[in-house]
Scaffold this motif. Structure first.
Motif: not given
Length: 308
Positions: A6, A35, A39, A42
């Motif tokens: 990420q 996506y 994530r 979050q």
């Protein structure tokens, strides 16, 4: 816990300015990039990007996290290179990238010294202009770069988080036949050359902008990117040219002379690498030899002071 994949996506979005471009660069689909970013946001608990026209820009939190991501990738690259150096047959391999003058003037001395004093260290070399070289180092495609910029410029975009090692400076010079009317001068102003024909390299934006500011458009007789060909054409009488002292100290045709260009900024040559790479023995050895070669080269250029 932050996910390295990420963070890689975030760093690529920061570099390219859009999800689409980041996906293309990483070999992902755009939904996969979206996506991963959802994530990551979050996990962080705060927005990392915001819309900006057709692209996106990082929020303050996103910019801070992207800087940390670059530092993390730097450590990983250094670890990878260090381990590879230890297990590679014949010793450490250092992937270098350099602009043309650096290839011609500094690196032959470096290669000779490595052969004699560090036989287990090997280098591969790619020649590239500073913009491309910077990106190769930033992305990890090269371990160490030789770059240059002008003394009146700030730190180029993409370099603030990397390590710059000043090496030397040299001056821009007018290259002409020895029988040119201005050959006896110690320095020459660009304005004095408005009526001349020019043999120039293809990358000449700064030169053309300076001519425009002085009120003339240079007459380009030939565009060549090889210094030997350039000098041969000047020697044949096709025009005059501009070159830097670093290359001219290595090779100058017998019937040519060069004189420093008045009121032109010094060119700064420097090494560029990620800070953690200094701890890799093979890279440290190459960097030390480059610094030594630069010190010797600087001594041969009495008209240009050392790096500031």
């Amino acid at each position: 816990m932050l996910d390295i994949r990420q963070l890689e996506v975030l760093a690529e979005i920061a570099r390219t300015g859009s999800y689409t471009a980041a996906a293309a660069s990483l070999g992902y689909t755009q939904p996969a990039v979206s996506y991963q970013m959802r994530r990551l946001q979050q996990t962080v608990g705060a927005p990392l990007v915001t819309r900006a026209g057709r692209g996106v820009r990082l929020t303050q939190t996103g910019q801070s996290l992207a800087r940390h991501a670059e530092a993390i990738f730097s450590v990983l690259r250094a670890a990878d290179q260090d381990i590879a150096s230890q297990v590679a047959r014949g010793g450490g391999l250092v992937r270098m990238v350099s602009f043309q003058s650096g290839c011609v003037s500094l690196l032959p001395e470096v290669v000779g010294r490595l052969r004699d004093h560090h036989p287990d260290v090997r280098i591969t070399l790619t020649q590239a202009e500073p913009v491309q070289a910077r990106e190769l180092v930033r992305s990890g495609a090269a371990d160490l770069g030789l770059l240059c910029n002008w003394a009146n410029e700030g730190v180029p975009e993409g370099e603030p988080t990397m390590l710059r090692v000043p090496l030397m400076t040299d001056r821009r010079c007018v290259v002409m036949r020895h029988d040119h009317p201005l050959a006896g001068r110690s320095e020459i102003a660009l304005a004095e050359l408005a009526d001349h024909d020019w043999v120039m390299e293809s990358y000449r934006d700064r030169f053309e902008a300076a001519c425009t500011n002085l009120g003339f458009e240079p007459r380009i007789s030939a565009t060549v990117d090889d210094s030997h060909t350039l000098q041969a054409l000047v020697s044949a009488g096709l025009g005059i040219s501009l070159m830097n002292e670093m290359a001219l100290r290595i090779h100058l045709c017998d019937d040519l002379v060069y004189r420093p260009l008045l009121d032109w900024p010094l060119r700064r040559t420097y090494a560029l690498l990620w800070p953690d790479m200094v701890a890799v023995p093979a890279i440290a050895a190459v960097l030390a030899e480059i610094r030594r070669a630069a010190r010797l080269a600087q001594q041969d250029l009495p008209s240009a002071p050392g790096p500031g």
